[in-house]
Design a protein around this motif. Structure first.
Motif, PDB file in Angstrom:
ATOM      1  N   PHE A 130       0.753  -1.247  -0.074  1.00 25.86           N
ATOM      2  CA  PHE A 130       0.142   0.056   0.150  1.00 25.86           C
ATOM      3  C   PHE A 130       0.727   1.155   0.061  1.00 25.86           C
ATOM      4  O   PHE A 130       0.501   2.360   0.289  1.00 25.86           O
ATOM      5  N   THR A 131       2.219   1.112  -0.349  1.00 29.90           N
ATOM      6  CA  THR A 131       3.126   2.301  -0.048  1.00 29.90           C
ATOM      7  C   THR A 131       2.914   3.001  -1.528  1.00 29.90           C
ATOM      8  O   THR A 131       3.439   2.104  -2.536  1.00 29.90           O
ATOM      9  N   ARG A 132       2.658   4.157  -1.775  1.00 30.16           N
ATOM     10  CA  ARG A 132       2.858   4.789  -3.009  1.00 30.16           C
ATOM     11  C   ARG A 132       3.658   6.107  -3.055  1.00 30.16           C
ATOM     12  O   ARG A 132       3.626   6.669  -2.209  1.00 30.16           O
ATOM     13  N   ASP A 133       4.785   6.131  -3.731  1.00 27.01           N
ATOM     14  CA  ASP A 133       5.700   7.082  -3.473  1.00 27.01           C
ATOM     15  C   ASP A 133       4.866   8.391  -4.359  1.00 27.01           C
ATOM     16  O   ASP A 133       4.621   8.599  -5.377  1.00 27.01           O
ATOM     17  N   PRO A 134       4.900   9.537  -3.515  1.00 26.24           N
ATOM     18  CA  PRO A 134       4.124  10.736  -4.236  1.00 26.24           C
ATOM     19  C   PRO A 134       4.711  11.261  -5.101  1.00 26.24           C
ATOM     20  O   PRO A 134       4.238  12.053  -5.988  1.00 26.24           O
ATOM     21  N   ALA A 135       6.050  11.051  -5.213  1.00 19.94           N
ATOM     22  CA  ALA A 135       6.737  11.683  -6.627  1.00 19.94           C
ATOM     23  C   ALA A 135       6.062  11.210  -7.996  1.00 19.94           C
ATOM     24  O   ALA A 135       6.678  11.757  -8.921  1.00 19.94           O
ATOM     25  N   GLN A 136       5.798  10.047  -7.833  1.00 17.21           N
ATOM     26  CA  GLN A 136       5.188   9.600  -8.924  1.00 17.21           C
ATOM     27  C   GLN A 136       3.539   9.789  -9.271  1.00 17.21           C
ATOM     28  O   GLN A 136       2.950   9.292 -10.353  1.00 17.21           O
ATOM     29  N   ILE A 137       2.964  10.712  -8.660  1.00 15.09           N
ATOM     30  CA  ILE A 137       1.644  11.257  -8.943  1.00 15.09           C
ATOM     31  C   ILE A 137       1.711  12.226 -10.126  1.00 15.09           C
ATOM     32  O   ILE A 137       2.417  13.482  -9.688  1.00 15.09           O
ATOM     33  N   SER A 138       0.625  12.336 -10.924  1.00 17.95           N
ATOM     34  CA  SER A 138       0.631  12.948 -12.025  1.00 17.95           C
ATOM     35  C   SER A 138      -0.437  14.046 -11.845  1.00 17.95           C
ATOM     36  O   SER A 138      -1.133  14.014 -11.142  1.00 17.95           O
ATOM     37  N   GLU A 139      -0.102  15.261 -12.743  1.00 17.24           N
ATOM     38  CA  GLU A 139      -1.206  16.059 -12.753  1.00 17.24           C
ATOM     39  C   GLU A 139      -2.415  15.778 -12.953  1.00 17.24           C
ATOM     40  O   GLU A 139      -3.543  16.432 -12.414  1.00 17.24           O
ATOM     41  N   ILE A 140      -2.487  14.721 -14.082  1.00 17.59           N
ATOM     42  CA  ILE A 140      -4.018  14.361 -14.267  1.00 17.59           C
ATOM     43  C   ILE A 140      -4.527  13.502 -12.967  1.00 17.59           C
ATOM     44  O   ILE A 140      -5.764  13.735 -13.015  1.00 17.59           O
ATOM     45  N   GLN A 141      -3.786  12.918 -12.314  1.00 15.14           N
ATOM     46  CA  GLN A 141      -4.435  12.179 -10.985  1.00 15.14           C
ATOM     47  C   GLN A 141      -4.808  13.433 -10.165  1.00 15.14           C
ATOM     48  O   GLN A 141      -5.706  13.207  -9.389  1.00 15.14           O
ATOM     49  N   ILE A 142      -3.950  14.599  -9.919  1.00 14.58           N
ATOM     50  CA  ILE A 142      -4.306  15.395  -9.166  1.00 14.58           C
ATOM     51  C   ILE A 142      -5.483  16.292  -9.371  1.00 14.58           C
ATOM     52  O   ILE A 142      -6.581  16.665  -8.851  1.00 14.58           O
ATOM     53  N   LEU A 143      -5.963  16.391 -10.884  1.00 14.88           N
ATOM     54  CA  LEU A 143      -6.997  16.992 -11.313  1.00 14.88           C
ATOM     55  C   LEU A 143      -8.450  15.885 -11.021  1.00 14.88           C
ATOM     56  O   LEU A 143      -9.492  16.505 -10.551  1.00 14.88           O
ATOM     57  N   MET A 144      -8.132  14.762 -11.262  1.00 13.88           N
ATOM     58  CA  MET A 144      -9.121  13.857 -10.920  1.00 13.88           C
ATOM     59  C   MET A 144      -9.476  13.731  -9.330  1.00 13.88           C
ATOM     60  O   MET A 144     -10.658  13.614  -8.750  1.00 13.88           O
ATOM     61  N   ALA A 145      -8.576  14.026  -8.678  1.00 13.93           N
ATOM     62  CA  ALA A 145      -8.614  13.906  -7.131  1.00 13.93           C
ATOM     63  C   ALA A 145      -9.388  15.146  -6.505  1.00 13.93           C
ATOM     64  O   ALA A 145     -10.445  15.151  -5.634  1.00 13.93           O
ATOM     65  N   MET A 146      -9.124  16.208  -7.321  1.00 12.16           N
ATOM     66  CA  MET A 146      -9.727  17.664  -7.090  1.00 12.16           C
ATOM     67  C   MET A 146     -11.358  17.306  -7.468  1.00 12.16           C
ATOM     68  O   MET A 146     -12.330  17.615  -6.619  1.00 12.16           O
ATOM     69  N   MET A 147     -11.569  16.743  -8.368  1.00 18.37           N
ATOM     70  CA  MET A 147     -12.936  16.426  -9.042  1.00 18.37           C
ATOM     71  C   MET A 147     -13.906  15.479  -8.050  1.00 18.37           C
ATOM     72  O   MET A 147     -14.791  15.759  -7.576  1.00 18.37           O
ATOM     73  N   ALA A 148     -12.878  14.561  -7.364  1.00 21.07           N
ATOM     74  CA  ALA A 148     -13.461  13.521  -6.219  1.00 21.07           C
ATOM     75  C   ALA A 148     -13.802  14.243  -5.131  1.00 21.07           C
ATOM     76  O   ALA A 148     -15.001  14.232  -4.494  1.00 21.07           O
ATOM     77  N   ILE A 149     -12.834  15.154  -4.795  1.00 22.40           N
ATOM     78  CA  ILE A 149     -13.270  15.718  -3.276  1.00 22.40           C
ATOM     79  C   ILE A 149     -14.466  17.050  -3.543  1.00 22.40           C
ATOM     80  O   ILE A 149     -15.265  16.831  -2.690  1.00 22.40           O
ATOM     81  N   LYS A 150     -14.384  17.606  -4.596  1.00 21.08           N
ATOM     82  CA  LYS A 150     -15.535  18.766  -4.695  1.00 21.08           C
ATOM     83  C   LYS A 150     -16.750  17.951  -5.152  1.00 21.08           C
ATOM     84  O   LYS A 150     -17.738  18.449  -4.841  1.00 21.08           O
ATOM     85  N   GLY A 151     -16.645  17.142  -6.185  1.00 21.63           N
ATOM     86  CA  GLY A 151     -17.802  16.387  -6.696  1.00 21.63           C
ATOM     87  C   GLY A 151     -18.755  15.383  -6.113  1.00 21.63           C
ATOM     88  O   GLY A 151     -19.697  15.107  -6.506  1.00 21.63           O
ATOM     89  N   ILE A 152     -17.732  14.687  -5.254  1.00 21.20           N
ATOM     90  CA  ILE A 152     -18.457  13.642  -4.683  1.00 21.20           C
ATOM     91  C   ILE A 152     -18.148  13.781  -2.846  1.00 21.20           C
ATOM     92  O   ILE A 152     -19.135  13.692  -2.344  1.00 21.20           O
TER      93      ILE A 152
END
Lengths: 109, 310, 559
Positions: C228-250
């Motif tokens: 379950f370890t995920r290195d934050p260095a590998q997170i992309s801008e697209i994933q961040i955009l989707m995360a923003m949508m998840a938090i605000k939209g859901i």
């Protein structure tokens, strides 16, 4: 490698004053150079991509981008290394924002 | 605080130089791309992975090159190398205040074979010519590729090396060492070991790097300004003389004699006189400098360790 | 007419008698080598020869984290002439040894849940006829069958320590052990445990010695995968955009407070922007407070920022032990201070007590069915289907559950009822330009190839409430019919063939009705989706935010 060229003639804004560049040629990424192409009356896209066989996808992404920005007298050159359409559109928009804010070359991604 | 590690080559230049002062040479629209990559049907970059130009640093005119580490691992091809050589010659011609190299590279671009190798040797010669002209060459290393291969040698040809702790500096990269000498010699997948051996902190303690900064473009900017000031005030100490080279060789010999038998850098740190060495990797840079500055290896006659990069 | 009473013909104690004879054989074989319940590692194969019988149902502990690897390798070393035709029941096929026993004929039948790393080889063994699959289960389903018709005759499990009596400390990675042992020990089965160490005094007793028959100190500690370890260095801008949508939209939209996240970078991105983006939206204390989740290192920033109130876990995560110990308000720990996990109970918690599951998948079809099965790989399900399905047995209400239920049953005249939010979060294209959206799942073809009774669907379309891509959110609850549902899915499928096959007019209509929401509709500026939004950008940031308590495995460290 595959080279694709698209030309759109229904642009309205020739706001590109000087070249801007966005992105980096890296795995899953691409670089985009937007330059003035005076008196051409068109927005031309030249795509060089390492992944072949996605002509229809490129055509659709480029068309949607063009509809959003409607550049004319402009040349957009792309060096792609397997970026997904989502990344392509993100970089295109970043480059276009640079044009809009008329800043010179900057930005990566 | 902007991360140097995360920034693109262009962003790094923007943050290091005085705002708005950068003027790029051989701009992307000139399409000085690699002829070799095109022949191999590989994607090219409009700047061939290195951005070169001029600007102001603390009001002084400097020339600057910044490698884009994500394009082909920052590797040096024919055009890329020629841009570095041309920039160095321009530095001499213009007698600028300093030449800054922002290196983020694995070394020679293997796709360009001999052309790449020749390019790197030409870069070395050009850099030495800049130094001989009395212009300091300052290397900043803070990208994810670190600085390896022929470019590791180039870095060591410059007057000052400033690294972040995330940066690495070396000749052969970890995978190369493992392939040549076996996993017992060096386990390239042991990331902690790789950074302990080639990372900024170890390089600073061993005097391979002259300065260490946190991963921030601001910190690198101030370190570069500090290096220029130090060069101005202690010009002789930083100059390339036979005596200075002799000192450096003596230091390297002493390092081998004292620490050559040790298997891990933590043993070296302990031997150097750093208490509780195993806790060093997680120290932030201020605390790290407090702990190591009085004991780190340094060269007689060369007082760079007294540099304050603030 | 006389009733033919069974007890005239059979003993009611045949299992007990069989158990006694197995135990006697073990005593005779091991003799003085056996000290109470403890035997030396060298005697393990002779022990297996004496307690196993051909055709036994054997439960070998192995899940996506902890492995009874010494026992797995020992089982591989038994003589197939003496022990064969075993029926293996185990959560996860992860090690080569797990399949070697089929290759050698020691085992022939398998009931399992998941087979990530061995999925290709498993498919080959099935087609060669050496391995016969009973069924592919979800975790909870497999545990349930331990108590109904798949009760183990012999259980081979792993624990951290045993004392000299045979009491066990299973520690932070307790995971499957309680479920397996409960089923085996109370139904006349035989329990063999490998431990990392035999000690005089246990930190706490997780399993009483009464449930344990044999204990062996393994030559090396059992393997644990840092899954379950995920290195934050590998997170992309697209994933961040989707995360923003998840938090605000859901999360914000439904006030989601009790939830489970899948494994992966998509949900790690959500965890990492809670303290930045979530805080900026004023959502601290209003969303994401209670979790059924493994101790994800990427949750550290949200915990430290006061978003998280409790976390109950399926298993632990390597390197998180000291952090967990120092945060007993958040995690479940024993009186000794170390974490307690229990996969079965956490699956139940995720199924019944969470209002939302959000996770990634590999393929989604036009009905919203999703599967991680692709051709040539029998990978199974694990726990996602237990989390990612509406719990129809649920009766207690919450704001999120009620709102989802209301949306899903609008104007249908049905009696009011809630519904779990099941969100599938995918980029429209995966790496190498594989489309995440397909007309038909590979699962159909796989089912045909492996003669499965059902295509292996991970999450059924009828349970999926939202599909979230970089293009937007499709709210399937609001779709009035199958046609709308298909267009809603096409409407967020981007430039995939499925997406390009959309009816633009219908999709615009769905957007007007709020069934499809683009980032702009949610008031999200795409240009703000940068890595600067991450509360931690590197592993080192996570360590520092944990106050130095998190100690990542070395493959994740660059210091």
């Amino acid at each position: 490698m595959q080279r694709l060229v698209f030309k759109h003639l229904d642009g309205k804004y020739s706001s590109v004053q000087k070249p801007v560049i966005a992105g980096v040629v890296a795995s899953g990424n691409l670089e985009i150079l937007i330059e003035p192409s005076p008196h051409s009356g068109a927005c031309t896209f030249e795509v060089n991509t390492s992944v072949t066989g996605f002509d229809a996808t490129w055509k659709a992404v480029v068309a949607d981008f063009h509809q959003a920005w409607l550049f004319t007298d402009t040349k957009v050159s792309i060096n792609d290394m397997g970026a997904t359409p989502a990344v392509v559109r993100l970089r295109l928009d970043q480059a276009a924002e640079l044009v809009a804010t008329s800043k010179s070359s900057k930005l990566g991604g | 605080m902007n991360s140097f590690l995360e920034a693109s080559a262009r962003q790094r230049i923007e943050h290091i130089l005085d705002p708005g002062s950068f003027r790029e040479l051989l701009r992307p629209e000139l399409r000085m791309t690699s002829p070799h990559l095109a022949q191999l049907y590989l994607p090219v970059a409009f700047d061939d992975g290195v951005i070169t130009g001029e600007g102001l640093l603390g009001g002084s005119k400097v020339l600057i090159a910044s490698q884009e580490g994500r394009f082909m691992g920052g590797a040096v091809g024919e055009v890329h190398g020629a841009k570095l050589v041309g920039l160095s010659k321009r530095a001499v011609r213009q007698n600028c205040t300093a030449l800054l190299l922002l290196l983020d590279t694995g070394g020679v671009r293997l796709h360009e074979a001999n052309a790449g190798l020749i390019a790197v040797s030409e870069v070395m010669r050009a850099i030495l010519a800049v130094r001989a002209a009395g212009i300091p060459v300052i290397t900043l290393i803070g990208g994810s590729n670190g600085c390896f291969g022929g470019m590791g040698i180039v870095a060591k040809c410059t007057n000052f090396i400033v690294m972040s702790e995330e940066a690495r500096l070396g000749m052969s990269g970890p995978e190369v060492i493992e392939t040549a000498n076996g996993v017992e010699e060096f386990d390239s997948r042991d990331r902690a070991l790789v950074w302990r051996t080639t990372g900024g902190k170890h390089r600073y303690i061993m005097n391979d790097a002259d300065g260490i900064v946190p991963d921030s473009t601001d910190a690198f900017r101030h370190a570069a300004i500090g290096a220029i000031n130090a060069y101005r005030s202690e010009k002789m100490a930083a100059e390339l003389t036979l005596e200075a080279l002799g000192d450096e060789h003596a230091l390297l010999q002493a390092r081998i004699d004292k620490y050559g038998g040790m298997a891990d850098s933590t043993s070296i740190w302990t031997a150097v006189g750093i208490d509780d060495a195993s806790t060093l990797p997680l120290c932030d840079i201020d605390r790290f400098l407090e702990r190591v500055n009085t004991v780190r290896i340094s060269i007689r006659n060369r007082s760079l360790h007294m540099l304050t990069f603030n | 007419m006389a009733i033919n009473l069974l007890n005239e013909k059979l003993s009611w104690r045949s299992q007990q008698a069989n158990r006694i004879s197995r135990m006697q054989r073990a005593q005779e074989t091991l003799g003085l080598a056996l000290s109470g319940k403890i035997l030396p590692a060298l005697e393990i194969v002779p022990l297996l020869h004496s307690v196993l019988e051909p055709g036994d149902r054997v439960c070998l502990e192995g899940n996506n984290q902890k492995q009874a690897d010494f026992l797995a390798e020992s089982l591989r070393s038994v003589d197939p002439q003496r022990i064969n035709g075993l029926h293996m029941i185990q959560s996860v096929i992860a090690l080569p040894a797990h399949l070697d026993v089929f290759e050698k004929g020691i085992a022939s039948k398998l009931d399992f849940s998941f087979s990530g790393p061995q999925a290709n080889r498993l498919a080959k063994l099935v087609s060669s006829g050496k391995l016969n699959i009973g069924a592919i289960h979800t975790y909870l389903e497999l545990f349930a069958r331990y108590f109904v018709d798949l009760t183990p005759r012999v259980a081979l499990v792993a624990a951290q320590y045993a004392d000299r009596q045979g009491n066990l400390y299973t520690g932070p990675n307790t995971e499957d052990t309680p479920a397996i042992l409960e089923a085996t020990a109370f139904k006349g089965g035989i329990v063999i445990v490998q431990v990392n160490q035999i000690v005089d005094q246990l930190p706490r007793i997780d399993v009483p010695a009464d449930w344990v028959d044999f204990v062996v100190e393994a030559p090396r500690p059992h393997y644990i995968e840092p899954l379950f370890t995920r290195d934050p260095a590998q997170i992309s801008e697209i994933q961040i955009l989707m995360a923003m949508m998840a938090i605000k939209g859901i999360y914000k939209e439904y006030e989601v407070n009790r939830l489970n996240h899948g494994i992966g970078f998509d949900t790690a991105a959500i965890e990492l922007i809670l303290p930045t983006y979530g805080e900026a939206l004023g959502l601290r204390g209003k969303i994401a407070r209670h979790w059924a989740l493994n101790p994800h290192p990427t949750l550290i920033p949200a915990i430290e920022a006061g978003f998280v109130e409790s976390v109950y876990s399926f298993g632990s995560e390597l390197g998180m032990e000291n952090y967990i110990r120092a945060r007993p308000d958040i995690f479940f720990v024993g009186p000794d201070g170390s974490m307690r996990s229990n996969r079965a109970l956490c699956q139940v918690a995720g199924h019944y007590a969470c209002d939302m599951f959000i996770g990634s998948t590999l393929q989604i079809d036009l009905m919203g069915n999703s599967s991680t099965a692709t051709l040539g790989r029998i990978s199974g399900f694990g726990g996602a289907p237990n989390m990612g399905s509406d719990s129809r047995g649920r009766r207690h209400a919450s704001a999120a559950w009620l709102k989802a239920g209301k949306q899903g049953r609008q104007a249908s005249g049905q009696i009011p009822r809630g519904q779990k939010l099941v969100v599938q979060m995918v980029e429209t294209f995966r790496e190498h330009m594989h489309s995440a959206f397909v007309e038909k799942l590979d699962a159909w073809q796989l089912a045909e190839q492996a003669s499965m009774p059902l295509p292996p669907v991970m999450i059924y379309g009828e349970d999926v409430t939202h599909i979230l891509t970089e293009e937007g959110i499709a709210n399937l609850l609001l779709c009035r019919n199958v046609e709308e549902r298909e267009q809603a899915i096409r409407g967020v499928a981007g430039y995939t063939p499925v997406g390009m096959g959309r009816d633009r007019r219908v999709v615009e209509n769905l957007r007007d009705r709020g069934i499809i929401q683009r980032p702009a509709d949610l008031g999200i500026d795409k240009s703000l989706a940068t890595r600067d939004l991450l509360a931690a950008k590197t592993m080192k940031d996570l360590v520092r935010l944990s106050g130095g308590l998190y100690d990542p495995p070395r493959q994740f460290r660059n210091w």
